[in-house]
Design an enzyme around this catalytic site. Structure first.
Site, PDB file in Angstrom:
ATOM      1  N   TRP A   1      13.867  33.739  17.303  1.00  0.00           N
ATOM      2  CA  TRP A   1      15.021  33.494  18.081  1.00  0.00           C
ATOM      3  C   TRP A   1      15.997  33.121  17.405  1.00  0.00           C
ATOM      4  O   TRP A   1      17.232  33.430  17.639  1.00  0.00           O
ATOM      5  CB  TRP A   1      14.639  32.849  19.584  1.00  0.00           C
ATOM      6  CG  TRP A   1      13.500  33.454  20.435  1.00  0.00           C
ATOM      7  CD1 TRP A   1      12.283  33.261  20.410  1.00  0.00           C
ATOM      8  CD2 TRP A   1      13.863  34.754  21.036  1.00  0.00           C
ATOM      9  NE1 TRP A   1      11.647  34.301  21.121  1.00  0.00           N
ATOM     10  CE2 TRP A   1      12.557  34.990  21.639  1.00  0.00           C
ATOM     11  CE3 TRP A   1      15.053  35.574  21.424  1.00  0.00           C
ATOM     12  CZ2 TRP A   1      12.478  36.173  22.525  1.00  0.00           C
ATOM     13  CZ3 TRP A   1      14.785  36.757  22.093  1.00  0.00           C
ATOM     14  CH2 TRP A   1      13.683  37.079  22.538  1.00  0.00           C
TER      15      TRP A   1
ATOM     16  N   ASP B   1      18.983  25.628  21.207  1.00  0.00           N
ATOM     17  CA  ASP B   1      18.618  26.386  22.122  1.00  0.00           C
ATOM     18  C   ASP B   1      17.271  25.775  22.508  1.00  0.00           C
ATOM     19  O   ASP B   1      16.348  25.731  21.594  1.00  0.00           O
ATOM     20  CB  ASP B   1      18.255  27.933  21.407  1.00  0.00           C
ATOM     21  CG  ASP B   1      17.439  28.767  21.996  1.00  0.00           C
ATOM     22  OD1 ASP B   1      17.126  28.316  23.513  1.00  0.00           O
ATOM     23  OD2 ASP B   1      17.018  29.750  21.909  1.00  0.00           O
TER      24      ASP B   1
ATOM     25  N   LYS C   1      10.844  29.233  31.684  1.00  0.00           N
ATOM     26  CA  LYS C   1       9.795  28.261  31.041  1.00  0.00           C
ATOM     27  C   LYS C   1       9.590  27.066  32.069  1.00  0.00           C
ATOM     28  O   LYS C   1       8.565  27.071  33.048  1.00  0.00           O
ATOM     29  CB  LYS C   1      10.039  28.019  29.700  1.00  0.00           C
ATOM     30  CG  LYS C   1      10.570  29.105  28.816  1.00  0.00           C
ATOM     31  CD  LYS C   1       9.584  30.008  28.257  1.00  0.00           C
ATOM     32  CE  LYS C   1      10.242  31.138  27.393  1.00  0.00           C
ATOM     33  NZ  LYS C   1       9.394  31.978  26.541  1.00  0.00           N
TER      34      LYS C   1
END
Lengths: 353, 353
Positions: B99, B166, B190
């Site tokens: 990511w 992030d 999440k």
């Protein structure tokens, strides 16, 4: 008491869809909630594929070179994506309402935008007509229905360039030759599902023709190549959209719902025209089947009318601040009974006054 | 049979949250479903405000110049928004996983990006350390937890420039001095809620310093000025996130959940280390509290182990294709009991083998 929800969006969805959605939150697959499953799991991949193909099937666009995508960010993000993907030099826009105006503003960041026609000076109470679309434009953009003002395009131009349409507030509500359009987008939260996803239907051949580098998330080609799963999709919103599209298909598709929508619209507009206490806002020939906008001739009756409306279980008919008065939004899942309930209150007010 | 859902995200949410969410789909306010109410109605405006202030409160960032936003498009859209809002000349990125690598790729469209350090050549099995962040960078970007590889930053650099992180896969899971960060973003799916919304927490003073014209939907200032309601927000996802944040607050906040998360992680990692059949993937000092990645030493045992796992009601432990083996994701709502169930199967395999 039964509620009559005329909300302009998010809005009423079919009761059976609500029930299935609630059940899936508790148990979608083998004891797991819809909210906790992987979006890469077979059951959800099936949902996404089913939703995508139902959208094309209902629009009569299967096998005609179109792809359906379920994205995020609402129509407001599409204002930007359309320009990023299609605008090289110059595009034409029809300025028929607040959202069209916003689409123009966003596209202007990227290049030259020409308003082919506008009804802004008349507070958008009609749809501009009789304009030309030059052949050297990259595309032409219009808005099929203007929620705030209650106007709707009854016909679409024969565009010599790709035809792009924001159908957020009337997609799946009436029969059109959808193959006239090269790109259609629509926020889900009117006729398709809950807030949180945006349907994009795009003819693949119009893509890949601009010279700029498009960021991955803004590039329709990215999403097409990944089956609308480039990143985690809005699982719940896509599932509920699929349920709503299934409901529509089982009902008989767009043809069947159009008949219902016409009945509902005839009922409310005939009351608006015949009842001397009310006045319609939109030009008659451009009246929307989805949103009827009207005002009281005598503002002194407002308090009485509002109380009667509340008492009848009617919700969400306050007009948008830029028009005032009232707005009855009659999306696909709103029943004829609800319109009857509203019309009854309107005619009761007349007998009282 | 009780299910143990180790899915990497979307993932398990608290049972009470699922129940409240399902109930709200049927009746949220006065007989109307959460899916059919206007996002401008008081009940939903309250939800949005509550969610925004809970996020700041749990992170200990109230009254410190931060704003919380609930946007759409996932972390992938943030890769782009961060660059559009903050990148003028050059920024530094830590390349600690897939990511992070994607974030770098997107930002490069806009200007010069410098990788201060990378563990790419080691298939990201550790967190790079000992790098410098030059003072003339516009910002420094890092990824706190790498879901795919099971690594987690245990400390963060003292950055001389705005620190952007992030935190998609470990926000709200451990105590940090969150005021070190100038911009934090996290996809909800999440530790915070269902797929379909992204939390952005930004210190207002870092905005408005780039020269480019930012499209409205991509501009943090647009969303701040409209209270995270510039356009229709993803109503359901925001509501469920609010419920999850309330659940966390009632549990005792991040401090309380961190203790649970440490217990869960200790249990699985000690099994991985002591059981000769398994081998951990990530460097020990960088092991994630959220995602434990491990492989079987002997691939011949795979079929047996997989069958035992299924039989125990354990779901979602297949590793990501770029690492292989297994990944046990242990987000906030996964109980210690579920980890115990998995560890039991692992040790049972040892006694069988």
């Amino acid at each position: 008491m039964k509620k009559h929800n005329f909300s302009a969006g998010p809005c009423v969805l079919p009761k059976s869809v609500m029930e299935q959605a609630a059940a899936a939150v508790l148990n979608f697959d083998d004891g797991l909630s819809l909210l906790e499953i992987s979006h890469r799991s077979k059951p959800f991949v099936d949902v996404m594929e089913n939703a995508r193909s139902l959208a094309l099937e209902l629009l009569g666009l299967e096998g005609k070179g179109y792809k359906a995508l379920f994205l995020q960010g609402g129509a407001s993000t599409q204002f930007l994506m359309v320009a990023l993907n299609l605008l090289e030099k110059r595009a034409g826009y029809l300025n028929s309402g607040t959202w069209a105006d916003k689409a123009i503003k966003e596209a202007k960041i990227y290049d030259d935008i020409y308003e082919v026609a506008s009804s802004k000076s008349a507070n958008y109470n009609y749809i501009p007509k009789g304009y030309d679309i030059p052949e050297d434009y990259d595309y032409f953009h219009c808005t099929s229905n203007n929620t705030i003002f209650g106007t709707q395009m009854k016909s679409f131009p024969n565009s010599p360039v790709p035809l792009v349409c924001d159908m957020s507030s009337d997609i799946f509500s009436r029969q059109l030759d959808f193959s006239k359009f090269d790109l259609i987008y629509a926020g889900a939260q009117k006729n398709m599902g809950p807030a949180g996803t945006t349907l994009v239907v795009v003819k693949e051949e119009i893509l890949g023709k601009v010279s700029r580098q498009i960021p991955s998330m803004m590039d329709y080609k990215t999403h097409i190549s990944k089956g609308s799963m480039f990143n985690t999709p809005p699982v719940f919103a896509v599932y509920v959209s699929m349920l709503t599209l299934e409901w529509l298909k089982n009902l008989g598709g767009i043809k069947a719902i159009e008949e219902e929508n016409e009945k509902k619209a005839r009922l409310i507009y005939s009351e608006i025209d015949l009842n001397p206490l009310f006045k319609g806002f939109a030009a008659k020939e451009d009246r929307s089947l989805m949103n009827a906008t009207f005002t009281l001739e005598n503002e002194n009756l407002k308090e009485t009318f509002d109380a009667m409306v509340r008492e009848a279980g009617i919700n969400g008919i306050n007009g948008h601040r830029s028009v005032g008065g009232y707005r009855a939004s009659m999306y696909n899942a709103l029943t004829l009974d609800s319109v009857k309930a509203l019309v009854e209150v309107m005619s009761e007010l007349e007998s009282k006054a």
